[in-house]
Design a protein around this motif. Structure first.
Motif, PDB file in Angstrom:
ATOM      1  N   TYR A 143       0.834  -1.195   0.000  1.00  0.00           N
ATOM      2  CA  TYR A 143       0.000   0.000   0.000  1.00  0.00           C
ATOM      3  C   TYR A 143       0.869   1.245   0.000  1.00  0.00           C
ATOM      4  O   TYR A 143       1.822   1.351   0.762  1.00  0.00           O
ATOM      5  CB  TYR A 143      -0.920   0.044   1.234  1.00  0.00           C
ATOM      6  N   SER A 144       0.535   2.161  -0.874  1.00  0.00           N
ATOM      7  CA  SER A 144       1.128   3.488  -0.792  1.00  0.00           C
ATOM      8  C   SER A 144      -0.032   4.468  -0.870  1.00  0.00           C
ATOM      9  O   SER A 144      -1.052   4.173  -1.494  1.00  0.00           O
ATOM     10  CB  SER A 144       2.116   3.703  -1.936  1.00  0.00           C
ATOM     11  N   PRO A 145       0.094   5.610  -0.218  1.00  0.00           N
ATOM     12  CA  PRO A 145      -1.027   6.545  -0.172  1.00  0.00           C
ATOM     13  C   PRO A 145      -1.536   6.857  -1.586  1.00  0.00           C
ATOM     14  O   PRO A 145      -0.741   7.095  -2.491  1.00  0.00           O
ATOM     15  CB  PRO A 145      -0.428   7.786   0.479  1.00  0.00           C
ATOM     16  N   GLY A 146      -2.836   6.824  -1.758  1.00  0.00           N
ATOM     17  CA  GLY A 146      -3.403   7.079  -3.074  1.00  0.00           C
ATOM     18  C   GLY A 146      -3.781   5.799  -3.807  1.00  0.00           C
ATOM     19  O   GLY A 146      -4.549   5.829  -4.768  1.00  0.00           O
ATOM     20  N   ALA A 147      -3.242   4.647  -3.350  1.00  0.00           N
ATOM     21  CA  ALA A 147      -3.559   3.376  -4.007  1.00  0.00           C
ATOM     22  C   ALA A 147      -5.052   3.077  -3.889  1.00  0.00           C
ATOM     23  O   ALA A 147      -5.616   2.364  -4.723  1.00  0.00           O
ATOM     24  CB  ALA A 147      -2.736   2.242  -3.411  1.00  0.00           C
TER      25      ALA A 147
ATOM     26  N   ASN B 450      -1.558  11.740  -8.805  1.00  0.00           N
ATOM     27  CA  ASN B 450      -1.450  10.438  -9.480  1.00  0.00           C
ATOM     28  C   ASN B 450      -0.839   9.329  -8.631  1.00  0.00           C
ATOM     29  O   ASN B 450       0.129   8.685  -9.031  1.00  0.00           O
ATOM     30  CB  ASN B 450      -0.604  10.564 -10.760  1.00  0.00           C
ATOM     31  N   SER B 451      -1.378   9.123  -7.466  1.00  0.00           N
ATOM     32  CA  SER B 451      -0.896   8.049  -6.591  1.00  0.00           C
ATOM     33  C   SER B 451       0.567   8.199  -6.198  1.00  0.00           C
ATOM     34  O   SER B 451       1.201   7.241  -5.795  1.00  0.00           O
ATOM     35  CB  SER B 451      -1.077   6.669  -7.231  1.00  0.00           C
ATOM     36  N   GLN B 452       1.125   9.367  -6.358  1.00  0.00           N
ATOM     37  CA  GLN B 452       2.499   9.559  -5.895  1.00  0.00           C
ATOM     38  C   GLN B 452       2.457  10.100  -4.470  1.00  0.00           C
ATOM     39  O   GLN B 452       1.559  10.857  -4.117  1.00  0.00           O
ATOM     40  CB  GLN B 452       3.225  10.554  -6.784  1.00  0.00           C
ATOM     41  N   SER B 453       3.435   9.679  -3.690  1.00  0.00           N
ATOM     42  CA  SER B 453       3.482  10.201  -2.329  1.00  0.00           C
ATOM     43  C   SER B 453       4.894  10.113  -1.785  1.00  0.00           C
ATOM     44  O   SER B 453       5.726   9.353  -2.290  1.00  0.00           O
ATOM     45  CB  SER B 453       2.531   9.433  -1.421  1.00  0.00           C
ATOM     46  N   ILE B 454       5.139  10.900  -0.752  1.00  0.00           N
ATOM     47  CA  ILE B 454       6.451  10.869  -0.114  1.00  0.00           C
ATOM     48  C   ILE B 454       6.251  10.707   1.383  1.00  0.00           C
ATOM     49  O   ILE B 454       5.333  11.264   1.965  1.00  0.00           O
ATOM     50  CB  ILE B 454       7.283  12.128  -0.472  1.00  0.00           C
ATOM     51  N   PHE B 479       6.426   6.231  -6.434  1.00  0.00           N
ATOM     52  CA  PHE B 479       6.248   6.792  -7.770  1.00  0.00           C
ATOM     53  C   PHE B 479       4.846   6.510  -8.291  1.00  0.00           C
ATOM     54  O   PHE B 479       4.296   7.231  -9.097  1.00  0.00           O
ATOM     55  CB  PHE B 479       7.282   6.204  -8.726  1.00  0.00           C
ATOM     56  N   SER B 480       4.282   5.401  -7.817  1.00  0.00           N
ATOM     57  CA  SER B 480       2.903   5.036  -8.150  1.00  0.00           C
ATOM     58  C   SER B 480       2.528   3.984  -7.126  1.00  0.00           C
ATOM     59  O   SER B 480       3.321   3.663  -6.252  1.00  0.00           O
ATOM     60  CB  SER B 480       2.839   4.455  -9.557  1.00  0.00           C
ATOM     61  N   SER B 481       1.347   3.428  -7.243  1.00  0.00           N
ATOM     62  CA  SER B 481       0.990   2.394  -6.282  1.00  0.00           C
ATOM     63  C   SER B 481       1.790   1.116  -6.554  1.00  0.00           C
ATOM     64  O   SER B 481       1.736   0.182  -5.783  1.00  0.00           O
ATOM     65  CB  SER B 481      -0.505   2.114  -6.349  1.00  0.00           C
ATOM     66  N   ARG B 482       2.520   1.090  -7.658  1.00  0.00           N
ATOM     67  CA  ARG B 482       3.265  -0.121  -8.015  1.00  0.00           C
ATOM     68  C   ARG B 482       4.746  -0.037  -7.686  1.00  0.00           C
ATOM     69  O   ARG B 482       5.392  -1.040  -7.421  1.00  0.00           O
ATOM     70  CB  ARG B 482       3.132  -0.395  -9.513  1.00  0.00           C
ATOM     71  N   PHE B 483       5.281   1.133  -7.758  1.00  0.00           N
ATOM     72  CA  PHE B 483       6.720   1.266  -7.673  1.00  0.00           C
ATOM     73  C   PHE B 483       7.120   2.247  -6.579  1.00  0.00           C
ATOM     74  O   PHE B 483       6.635   3.377  -6.552  1.00  0.00           O
ATOM     75  CB  PHE B 483       7.252   1.734  -9.036  1.00  0.00           C
TER      76      PHE B 483
END
Lengths: 161, 556
Positions: A143-147, B450-454, B479-483
């Motif tokens: 999971y990353s934020p925005g997923a 666009n699903s990017q976050s830090i 960089f995205s929900s995938r990478f």
């Protein structure tokens, strides 16, 4: 080396033919009753199943993030979310106070000895799968934020069909 | 190579035709590899086998009520550093099974995973990160007698690497839903009982018991917002081993007791657990007692403390101490203690809750040795139920999570911990003093387009013992929900003027992961801090190392 290559070849060939059927695995409800993931997923047209654990930070972030928008999602698409805890007996007692403390509205199931986790081949949690007609139509691990926004795009896509 | 592909294609075709007749395949492939490199900075010399990998290939086929599966494992050229020697250079079929599952009946032959109650009597499971696979090879039957009761019976030998134990394990477990059985509506009441026996040949030492068993009972209830449970177990007399050596001809029995009580309503959850263990190790081989690789464990004794997630809160972690030791150098008979968790959400719209609500979690745990008197010469001891045994571990931690805007959220954590030095680092418990540390962590996440976050984390650990102060920082970019990629550093900087600059050690790591549907690949390069790696309260010792690691996971 040959063995490794052979294994890889096998993996590739199986990836091509595998079916996205839901494995028939017994789970427990939070009250201790026995059920299956099929039974639980039958209740709505489209279902998100999220494998999570009380000790898994990204899992909780994901479920918190969805919780903020869950009522909108339900209204718009009729989707429901089943949060399957893979906590073992060390931490399973924290599931109930945690979901209540968080105020989540999800249906909670327990996979205490990780039968579903194994059957889905989930090396890590969170694993989020989307279920339609007893089949897995989308899966995403980590999971990353925005997923959650991306997940919702798939929910909308499949809820129309 | 050609042959290889041909075989694969052939197998594939055969299986495809199977798959079309209503059955289906599932399984996965996992490979965890490391390439170890010399590193003067942490005095690490890479072993001769510096390329290592643990590989697992699992395949299952399900048709109607039948499911069959096989798991091939290869630890080639060698198992990852710190894994049990039973896997060294090994490869072969690790497990296989055939299962028949109908409405009421569930039968398995081959290797199976099982847990009775909370696992205090029996648990067989797999954890690849810990190198645990203590599945039982034999037969298991589960039967639901009616809608409120069921039982499980099993018989087999436990897996040890690519072999099985000499001893056999027999188990029985039964559960009754008393509320349904007796039509009680006010309370949900469930009863369970377990019996697990190990039969192991005495050999020439006729004083050894060939049968050692655990018998236990448990009762769980839910009454409105309140819930709880009680479990008690007793272990029959067994010989005592210390580091693989028989201590004396005396035999010792053991007990376990666990009490749980909780309260849950929307916005608030509280849970407390008390546990007392006296001489409650249980291994498939009596001689394996206390081995550091968790080989041949039959029952599950996790540390009951908060599972820590951050780099520095993971430095001083507790490992449960159920065993009995009566030696000149060390005396202990088990552990007793409790933990309490509180989860609370401050409502949206209130002053402290803000627009999104504020989430608070706190945990307290205390674990100590049993208050006991020891006579080392006669290998005799007597323990009180609860008394003033020496402290093994005490932890208080507090966490506050807040979402400030739709894009920014933060987490703050404070931990105050005491741990017996030997539990943290090995040695004789109670003889090396304690480590007391305080840790503070601040984490912030900012969502971009666009699903990017830090995500950024800063942490500090204060202690005057052991290796003194640490600082750590993590930066992660999705960089995205995938990478995603991350870089972190643990810096053991000590107090200025203590050891000079040379002793300042950085444990850095940089890595990333890519996920696409059923495939996940992650890679990282850096230094591994030595110590305990714990998963679900069970720990494995990992040595310090440096190198490149990669992990590939495909499920289908």
């Amino acid at each position: 080396m040959k063995k490794i290559l052979f294994t890889l070849a096998l993996v590739v060939s199986f990836a091509g033919i595998s079916q996205e059927k839901l494995p028939a695995v017994s789970l427990e409800t939070i009250d201790g009753d026995s059920t299956t993931i099929q039974n639980a997923a039958e209740k709505s047209d489209i279902t998100i199943v999220s494998l999570w654990a009380t000790w898994c930070v990204p899992c909780i972030k994901e479920l918190d993030a969805i919780s903020d928008v869950y009522s909108d999602w339900q209204e718009e698409t009729g989707v429901s979310l089943i949060a399957v805890s893979v906590d073992d007996s060390r931490t399973v007692k924290r599931v109930k106070p945690l979901i209540n403390g968080k105020g989540w509205d999800y249906e909670i199931l327990l996979d205490t000895n990780n039968d579903l986790k194994r059957a889905l081949g989930a090396a890590t949690v969170p694993l989020t799968v989307l279920i339609k007609d007893n089949k897995i139509v989308y899966r995403h691990s980590g999971y990353s934020p925005g997923a959650e926004d991306e997940l919702y795009e798939y929910v909308k896509k499949y809820s129309k069909k | 190579m050609k042959k290889l592909l041909l075989t694969a294609a052939l197998i594939c075709t055969i299986f495809s035709s199977f798959a079309q007749e209503g059955g289906y395949f599932f399984g996965g492939f996992e490979s965890n590899a490391q390439w170890l490199l010399d590193d003067d900075g942490i005095n690490f010399v890479a072993p001769e086998d510096n390329l290592r990998a643990n590989n697992y290939f699992q395949l299952n086929y399900s048709l109607g009520k039948f499911t069959a599966g096989i798991q091939y494992e290869a630890y080639l050229p060698d198992a990852l550093l710190g894994y049990s020697p039973v896997y060294e250079n090994g490869n072969g079929i690790g497990t296989y099974y055939l299962n028949y599952k109908a409405d009421k009946l569930d039968v398995t032959g081959g290797y199976f995973y099982e847990q009775f109650g909370s696992g205090l009597a029996l648990r067989s499971w797999e954890d690849r990160q810990l190198g645990i696979n203590n599945s039982i090879r034999g037969a298991r039957v589960k039967y639901a007698i009616n809608e409120y009761s069921d039982f499980t019976a099993l018989y087999g030998q436990q897996r040890i690497g690519f072999e099985v134990s000499e001893a056999t394990i027999q188990g029985l477990d039964a559960n009754v839903d008393l509320s349904t059985a007796f039509g009680i509506e006010a309370v949900d009441l469930r009863f369970g009982a377990s019996y697990v026996n190990r039969y192991q040949n005495q050999g020439t030492q006729t004083f050894l018991p060939s049968n050692v068993s655990i018998a236990g009972a448990r009762l769980d209830f839910v009454a409105g917002s309140v819930y709880g449970g009680l479990e008690v177990d007793t272990k029959s007399k067994d010989a005592l081993f210390f580091e693989g050596e028989l201590v004396s001809e005396k035999l010792y029995d053991g007990t376990a007791m666990q009490v749980n009580l909780g309260y849950a309503q929307k916005g608030l959850g509280i849970n407390g657990t008390f546990r007392r263990l006296e001489n409650f190790n249980f291994y498939a081989d009596r001689q394996a007692a206390g081995n550091q690789f968790n080989d041949q464990v039959v029952n599950y004794i996790p540390a009951l403390s908060k599972t820590q997630d951050y780099l520095l809160t993971n430095l001083y972690v507790y490992n449960a101490q159920p065993g009995l030791v009566i030696e000149q150098a060390e005396q202990r008979a088990g552990e007793v203690g409790a933990q309490v968790d509180v989860f609370y959400t401050i409502k949206k719209g209130s002053t402290l809750g803000g627009k999104y609500g504020t989430k608070i979690a706190a945990n307290f745990s205390y674990w100590g040795g049993l208050d006991a008197e020891y006579n080392v010469e006669n290998r005799f001891y007597e323990a009180k139920f609860i008394g003033s045994g020496s402290r093994f571990y005490r932890d208080f931690n507090f966490e506050i999570k807040k979402k400030w805007t739709p894009k920014f959220s933060s987490v703050g954590t404070y931990q105050n911990v005491y741990i017996d030095k030997a539990i943290s680092q090995g040695g004789f418990v109670g003889t090396q003093g304690e480590i007391q540390a305080q840790i503070a962590v601040i984490e912030g996440t900012y969502k971009l387009k666009n699903s990017q976050s830090i995500r950024g984390v800063v942490q500090h650990l204060w202690t005057e013992q052991d290796r003194e102060n640490w600082m750590a920082a993590v930066v992660e970019y999705n960089f995205s929900s995938r990478f995603s990629m991350y870089v972190y550093d643990n810096w053991n900087y000590r107090e200025l003027g203590y050891d000079g600059e040379e002793s300042q050690i950085h444990y850095y790591s940089v890595g990333g992961s890519y996920t696409e549907g059923r495939t996940r690949l992650s890679m990282n390069y850096g230094r591994q801090r030595g110590g305990l790696i714990c998963v679900g309260g069970v720990c494995r010792v990992v040595p310090e190392s440096n190198g490149l690691s990669a992990s590939l996971n495909i499920s289908f």
